[in-house]
Design an enzyme around this catalytic site. Structure first.
Site, short mmCIF file in Angstrom:
data_model
loop_
_atom_site.label_atom_id
_atom_site.label_comp_id
_atom_site.label_asym_id
_atom_site.label_seq_id
_atom_site.Cartn_x
_atom_site.Cartn_y
_atom_site.Cartn_z
CG HIS A 127 -1.92 -0.83 1.31
ND1 HIS A 127 -1.97 -1.62 2.66
CD2 HIS A 127 -2.84 -1.47 0.51
CE1 HIS A 127 -3.12 -2.62 2.33
NE2 HIS A 127 -3.47 -2.48 1.26
CB SER B 218 -4.55 -6.60 4.97
OG SER B 218 -4.08 -5.11 4.54
NE ARG C 95 -3.21 -7.43 -3.96
CZ ARG C 95 -3.78 -7.58 -2.97
NH1 ARG C 95 -3.27 -7.68 -1.88
NH2 ARG C 95 -5.17 -7.30 -3.23
CE LYS D 177 -14.27 -6.36 3.38
NZ LYS D 177 -13.33 -5.89 2.64
P1 ADP Z 1 -5.55 -5.59 1.28
O1 ADP Z 1 -5.72 -6.47 0.15
O2 ADP Z 1 -3.89 -5.55 1.71
O3 ADP Z 1 -6.34 -5.75 2.50
P2 ADP Z 1 -7.13 -3.67 0.32
O4 ADP Z 1 -8.32 -4.50 0.30
O5 ADP Z 1 -7.64 -2.46 1.52
O6 ADP Z 1 -5.79 -4.18 0.82
O7 ADP Z 1 -6.72 -2.88 -0.92
C1 ADP Z 1 -6.50 -1.51 -1.06
C2 ADP Z 1 -5.90 -1.17 -2.23
O8 ADP Z 1 -4.69 -1.65 -2.07
C3 ADP Z 1 -6.52 -1.86 -3.49
O9 ADP Z 1 -6.25 -0.98 -4.79
C4 ADP Z 1 -5.45 -3.24 -3.52
O10 ADP Z 1 -5.48 -3.37 -4.88
C5 ADP Z 1 -4.18 -2.34 -3.11
N1 ADP Z 1 -3.37 -3.25 -2.69
C6 ADP Z 1 -3.41 -4.28 -1.73
N2 ADP Z 1 -2.42 -4.78 -1.64
C7 ADP Z 1 -1.09 -4.52 -2.61
C8 ADP Z 1 0.06 -4.59 -2.87
N3 ADP Z 1 0.53 -5.69 -2.41
N4 ADP Z 1 0.47 -3.96 -3.78
C9 ADP Z 1 -0.09 -3.15 -4.47
N5 ADP Z 1 -1.37 -2.90 -4.07
C10 ADP Z 1 -1.87 -3.37 -3.28
#
Ligand code: ADP
Length: 180
Positions: free
Chosen positions: A23, A134, A96, A47
């Site tokens: 992130h 996460s 990703r 959630k």
């Molecule tokens: P996570 O999947 O880590 O719980 P979120 O669902 O809150 O994160 O996703 C928030 C944004 O961050 C989305 O656009 C998601 O594609 C992106 N994202 C999550 N993990 C990564 C990563 N490892 N690299 C780049 N972008 C990511």
């Protein structure tokens, strides 16, 4: 042509439960492209995050404090509405994997239908962060694994404290991991 300030303000939303290096990399790169980046921390009653909204906002503020043009705000409801509320018209998403692609494609088409003036901009995850999520980090924390490669060192004690405080949530994360 001069662009308006609204067109240079972008929004990046997520649950950030917890925020991790993938992130942070997307936010850092977005902050170089856009004048302002607003990070929207989702409040989703469906959630049950490990970290409260306030904790997630605080963690993001802490790790992003060096980025002058980045702001962190909680939001509830539709992301497109939040984008409008903060006077932006660009949504940033991180990509990703191919499976992310399918989900993100559907989401961005849905958002386009709801508000055709909002554009989604995808940034590709760096190779070294492509495996990060996460969910994975919560599972590693639940098993007492080394977290330093996944999130900023200053957040590691917060995850470890959460594991001590919430044995039930941790047991569920561990059980989910063993089923995968
Ligand atoms: P996570 O999947 O880590 O719980 P979120 O669902 O809150 O994160 O996703 C928030 C944004 O961050 C989305 O656009 C998601 O594609 C992106 N994202 C999550 N993990 C990564 C990563 N490892 N690299 C780049 N972008 C990511």
């Amino acid at each position: 042509m001069q662009s308006t300030s609204a067109s240079r303000r972008a929004v990046y939303t997520g649950m950030f439960d917890p925020v991790h290096l993938g992130h942070i990399d997307i936010i850092t790169r977005a902050a170089r492209i856009f004048d302002e980046v607003i990070v929207g921390v989702g409040i989703n009653p469906e959630k049950l995050p490990w970290f409260s909204t306030e904790e997630r906002v605080d963690m993001l503020k802490q790790v992003l404090r060096g980025l002058r043009n980045v702001e962190v705000q909680p939001f509830e409801g539709l992301a497109v509405r939040f984008v409008r509320q903060v006077g932006a018209s660009i949504m940033i998403r991180g990509l990703r994997t191919v499976s992310d692609m399918e989900y993100e494609f559907t989401m961005s088409l849905t958002n386009q239908t709801m508000d055709p003036e909002i554009e989604t901009v995808f940034l590709l995850a760096r190779v070294e962060y492509q495996h990060l999520s996460s969910t994975l980090i919560r599972q590693i924390a639940a098993f007492g694994g080394d977290l330093k490669k996944f999130l900023p060192a200053e957040l590691v004690p917060l995850l470890q404290a959460k594991v001590r405080e919430q044995p039930r949530a941790v047991a569920l994360a561990a059980a989910a991991a063993s089923r995968e």
